[in-house]
Design an enzyme around this catalytic site. Structure first.
Site, PDB file in Angstrom:
ATOM      1  N   GLU A  67     -37.605 -46.582   1.912  1.00 31.63           N
ATOM      2  CA  GLU A  67     -36.722 -47.065   2.972  1.00 31.63           C
ATOM      3  C   GLU A  67     -37.224 -48.360   3.608  1.00 31.63           C
ATOM      4  O   GLU A  67     -36.451 -49.079   4.248  1.00 31.63           O
ATOM      5  CB  GLU A  67     -36.515 -45.977   4.025  1.00 31.63           C
ATOM      6  CG  GLU A  67     -35.766 -44.779   3.452  1.00 31.63           C
ATOM      7  CD  GLU A  67     -35.091 -43.942   4.506  1.00 31.63           C
ATOM      8  OE1 GLU A  67     -35.398 -44.115   5.690  1.00 31.63           O
ATOM      9  OE2 GLU A  67     -34.259 -43.100   4.121  1.00 31.63           O
ATOM     10  N   CYS A  93     -36.436 -35.123  -4.671  1.00 29.84           N
ATOM     11  CA  CYS A  93     -35.993 -35.862  -3.487  1.00 29.84           C
ATOM     12  C   CYS A  93     -35.121 -36.990  -3.987  1.00 29.84           C
ATOM     13  O   CYS A  93     -35.484 -37.677  -4.964  1.00 29.84           O
ATOM     14  CB  CYS A  93     -37.184 -36.408  -2.698  1.00 29.84           C
ATOM     15  SG  CYS A  93     -36.680 -37.477  -1.305  1.00 29.84           S
ATOM     16  N   THR A  94     -33.994 -37.191  -3.345  1.00 30.50           N
ATOM     17  CA  THR A  94     -33.034 -38.167  -3.847  1.00 30.50           C
ATOM     18  C   THR A  94     -33.484 -39.610  -3.658  1.00 30.50           C
ATOM     19  O   THR A  94     -32.860 -40.527  -4.197  1.00 30.50           O
ATOM     20  CB  THR A  94     -31.662 -37.948  -3.176  1.00 30.50           C
ATOM     21  OG1 THR A  94     -31.820 -37.949  -1.752  1.00 30.50           O
ATOM     22  CG2 THR A  94     -31.060 -36.626  -3.622  1.00 30.50           C
ATOM     23  N   HIS A  95     -34.564 -39.839  -2.905  1.00 29.99           N
ATOM     24  CA  HIS A  95     -35.121 -41.189  -2.780  1.00 29.99           C
ATOM     25  C   HIS A  95     -35.979 -41.552  -3.993  1.00 29.99           C
ATOM     26  O   HIS A  95     -36.133 -42.738  -4.307  1.00 29.99           O
ATOM     27  CB  HIS A  95     -36.015 -41.293  -1.539  1.00 29.99           C
ATOM     28  CG  HIS A  95     -35.281 -41.458  -0.252  1.00 29.99           C
ATOM     29  ND1 HIS A  95     -34.488 -40.472   0.278  1.00 29.99           N
ATOM     30  CD2 HIS A  95     -35.234 -42.494   0.634  1.00 29.99           C
ATOM     31  CE1 HIS A  95     -33.987 -40.894   1.430  1.00 29.99           C
ATOM     32  NE2 HIS A  95     -34.423 -42.113   1.670  1.00 29.99           N
ATOM     33  N   CYS A 115     -28.981 -33.441  -0.695  1.00 39.21           N
ATOM     34  CA  CYS A 115     -30.222 -33.546   0.068  1.00 39.21           C
ATOM     35  C   CYS A 115     -31.045 -32.308  -0.241  1.00 39.21           C
ATOM     36  O   CYS A 115     -30.581 -31.181  -0.041  1.00 39.21           O
ATOM     37  CB  CYS A 115     -29.899 -33.617   1.559  1.00 39.21           C
ATOM     38  SG  CYS A 115     -31.328 -33.542   2.666  1.00 39.21           S
ATOM     39  N   ASP A 133     -26.029 -36.275   3.067  1.00 39.11           N
ATOM     40  CA  ASP A 133     -27.477 -36.423   3.011  1.00 39.11           C
ATOM     41  C   ASP A 133     -27.970 -36.776   4.410  1.00 39.11           C
ATOM     42  O   ASP A 133     -27.205 -37.270   5.247  1.00 39.11           O
ATOM     43  CB  ASP A 133     -27.889 -37.519   2.027  1.00 39.11           C
ATOM     44  CG  ASP A 133     -29.405 -37.604   1.843  1.00 39.11           C
ATOM     45  OD1 ASP A 133     -30.057 -36.547   1.794  1.00 39.11           O
ATOM     46  OD2 ASP A 133     -29.944 -38.722   1.773  1.00 39.11           O
ATOM     47  N   SER A 134     -29.238 -36.550   4.640  1.00 39.48           N
ATOM     48  CA  SER A 134     -29.817 -36.921   5.929  1.00 39.48           C
ATOM     49  C   SER A 134     -29.928 -38.433   6.072  1.00 39.48           C
ATOM     50  O   SER A 134     -30.144 -38.938   7.164  1.00 39.48           O
ATOM     51  CB  SER A 134     -31.204 -36.287   6.095  1.00 39.48           C
ATOM     52  OG  SER A 134     -32.064 -36.709   5.048  1.00 39.48           O
TER      53      SER A 134
END
Length: 276
Positions: free
Chosen positions: A160, A194-196, A75, A12-13
């Site tokens: 984040e 989106c994985t967030h 991602c 992932d980024s």
């Protein structure tokens, strides 16, 4: 890394792919996993297709050098902007026996099964939405499904910066959900592309219309990976099974470790990786 250890690579980024890895470990606990977050160059979402492709290819090659036979791009941006080119152009030259998978295909194969109205909404980064990857892929499996998208550029920073459960996040969650449902009030299924975004699930659920089905990708991708390994025993046998998990970040180890428990659900220790 010796040839005896051939972990499944998860890329992932940044941190979000840990929500995918968490479900992989839960579904397939016996395998070795090697995770790498390219935090030093994150976020990928606003970057050009070519830049994301170059970064992703470099990271995939690193995984191969570590003994990985199979790499999962956990991602959405990398899956949208780089996966197809790597699969079609690069793998044959690097090693035709290795495989790179993404998170878009597994999701688009099943999303139509959740919708009763025939209208679904995609919530993602600007890069994922602009790529049109989801509407294109969904049309292959559910051609009659109506797909509406909304880019949510503030949602990743909210997560984040540990603001995902604070009152300040409410404005941005409500804003983007309102924009999406203004496009089509009959949307009954939302995909968090989106994985967030799973960390925002409680607030998304609170502001979405009652009865809306909200899908996060972790369980879907993990289930798809299990089925893939069952269909490809030659790959399954090449993946080592010692139950190990190893984590790398291209940025600060301390920052990665502090954030990672939010996404992975437990504390972990990472190592620093310098990509030239």
């Amino acid at each position: 890394m010796s040839s005896a250890k051939q972990p499944i690579g998860v890329f992932d980024s940044g941190y979000g792919g840990l929500t995918i890895l968490k479900e992989m470990v839960k579904t397939l606990p016996a395998y070795d996993y090697l995770y790498m977050g390219d935090n030093a160059r994150a976020p990928y979402g606003p970057r050009s297709f070519d830049t994301v492709y170059q970064y992703t290819l470099q990271c995939v090659q690193w995984f191969f050098e570590q003994g990985c036979e199979l790499v999962v791009l956990a991602c959405n941006t990398a899956s949208a902007k780089a996966l197809r080119t790597i699969q079609q152009k690069d793998l044959a030259k690097i090693d035709p026996h290795k495989r790179v998978l993404g998170v878009i295909r597994p999701t688009t194969e099943v999303i139509g099964e959740y919708s009763r109205s025939g209208s679904v909404g995609i919530l993602g980064t600007t890069g994922t939405v602009v790529s049109e990857s989801y509407p294109i892929e969904i049309a292959k499996f559910f051609p009659s499904l109506k797909v509406y998208q909304e880019a949510c550029p503030m949602w990743v920073p909210l997560v984040e910066n540990h603001e995902y459960d604070k009152p300040g996040a409410d404005y941005f969650i409500r804003q983007h959900l309102n924009r999406l449902f203004e496009q089509a009030p009959d949307i009954d299924t939302l995909l968090l592309a989106c994985t967030h975004y799973p960390l925002l699930m409680d607030k998304i659920r609170a502001f979405a219309p009652a009865g809306t089905t909200i899908l996060s990708q972790g369980n879907i991708v993990a289930t798809s990976l299990k089925a893939y390994l069952e269909r490809h025993p030659e790959m399954e046998q090449r993946c080592s099974k010692n139950g190990s998990r190893t984590f790398y970040t291209t940025d600060s180890v301390q920052d990665f470790n502090n954030h990672a428990s939010l996404f992975f659900g437990e504390k972990l220790e990472s190592k620093h990786l310098e990509l030239l």
